[in-house]
Motif scaffolding. Sequence first.
Motif: not given
Length: 651
Positions: A412-414, A444-446, A460-461, A466-469
């Motif tokens: 899922f990395l850039k 989960p991210m959080y 890493k998420m 998160e910037p995309l979200f």
Amino acid sequence: MIVDLSTFILFLSVFVSSANAKATLSISPKNLNRSGDSVVIKWSHVDSPSDLDWLGIYSPPDSPHDHFIGYKFLNASPTWQSGSGAISLPLTNLRSNYTFRIFRWTQSEINPKHKDHDQNPLPGTKHLLAESEQVGFGSGGAGRPEQIHLAFEDKVNRMQVTFVAGDGEERFVRYGEGKDALANSAAARGIRYEREHMCNAPANSTIGWRDPGWIFHTVMKNLNGGVRYYYQVGSDSKGWSEIHSFIARDVYSEETIAFMFGDMGCATPYNTFIRTQDESISTVKWILRDIEALGDKPALVSHIGDISYARGYSWVWDEFFAQIEPIASRVPYHVCIGNHEYDFPTQPWKPDWGTYGNDGGGECGVPYSLKFNMPGNSSEPTGTKAPPTRHLYYSYDMGSVHFLYISTETNFLKGGSQYEFVKRDLESVNREKTPFVVVQGHRPMYTTSNEVRDAMIRQKMVEHLEPLFVENNVTLALWGHVHRYERFCPISNNACGKQWRGSPVHLVIGMGGQDWQPIWQPRPNHPGLPIFPQPEQSMYRTGEFGYTRLVANKEKLTVSFVGNHDGEVHDTVEMLASGEVISGSKEDSVKTVPVSATLVGKPESNVLWYVKGAGLMVMGVLLGFVIGFFTRGKKGSASDNRWIPVKNEET
């Protein structure tokens, strides 16, 4: 006293015969109609019964003694100590017959190295006492279609249907707007996978592998939005399923209803090599109640990873699909991949900082990829003999919500293909049509659980996803993996924001059924003490099982947590199209309103809802005043965040 010699010999022969009577095992009936039908298993003449005597369940019937699919101890019968007893057992159609065997197992034969996933010793098979005749599923049982489930297709006026049968002969779906008017028909394509496609044990072992049957898939086309369609699958030569129905997706509707959870698994009526999830029965029961209350409103189910928990024991997938068919045959059942569907030692993407192991039990995503059919065409090679892993990331619209599914188990990395898909997808959302965006993934991210192993994955998420979200104003992010429910404030970079625009609301919803529960994070300076302070970012958290109910129109998206112990709402959060987030709790939610009344309705029904709501609000204020003296709410955030104090449930 003189005893006739012939009488004495007769008495002695009867005594010896009784003492040496062999244990017997019988079944009734010997032919079942469909999955879920029960067989009654009776035994007698078990000499000197022991609480370790057990009943093995076998399919196919010629399986070796240690290749059972499950077992039950004879002491499950109230009369077991007499040497006789009976057990009623519902069976799932595995496309082969069943047989049952009784074994004696002694304390001295317990092997501490031969254990199930719960570290319980597996029963020994040295002493066979009795074996039954075979039981099957009627003359057409193997060919009859089962495990029927729906899913959206890329085109709004279509619906996918997938099912399983015992052979690859041609099957069809026939459908129409009335039970007696199934005038439309489409051929179904059959595929299957083999044992050599599995990449590790137990999936590729003789114990874990069972023939999965043929998986059929087809599409119902040219559907009129919002209309109820009736359908059945099968063929004239092999038999048809019963008639099911669904409501077609309506491109013009602004209404969205979804039932969402992760980590549900399934229950089995027997013990097996792995832990199964009894709580999943309640989850399915309450969701089915909600679907039936909707009438002619369309809805969907979203199961975000760790789906069946088969983990290489293939018949558990059959048990799972039999359990969900009552809901999955009525509404689209959407999924994303979790660690227990995919992770294997040689998976192509396995960074040093990850915690990707063998959680998939050697399945390497194969059953997940073939047993489900989702929108889109995402796939990744496995690097083994297995076919590519599918359904990793995709999206669709329903009503006023754009749903995006992602994979936390693959790259899922850039710079990767998934990242580019997520970026393009979020940037292309039509916010006039779908003002709300909901992202779903497994890990989960959080979370405030003590899930330290995944700390680097979460980091890493946050760094890459998160910037995309944030930049694209994602409304809501839903995650599983942690088997609890937890709701966060609108959050970005671990800091609470004032609204969901720029700070999505995150929910952990892995409470669907799996009962491995991590503890919450303890105090850093006292990690060994059972004191778990709730961080400010965590607005509500609980160990309760259940699911979430999402209801939206163009003005508001509401998510409610429904607990399995009573089927009632225990937490609510509202996200307005303006960006405002209104947080609620068990005390603030309207528990007495029927399920159907809490779902988005037509304008005329909303009027009645508001009248009822006004009266209940007055009652709620009075009740809240009293409750306030006896419960401690969470410390309020800034008033401009409009956080309503919540009660913490830490069970």
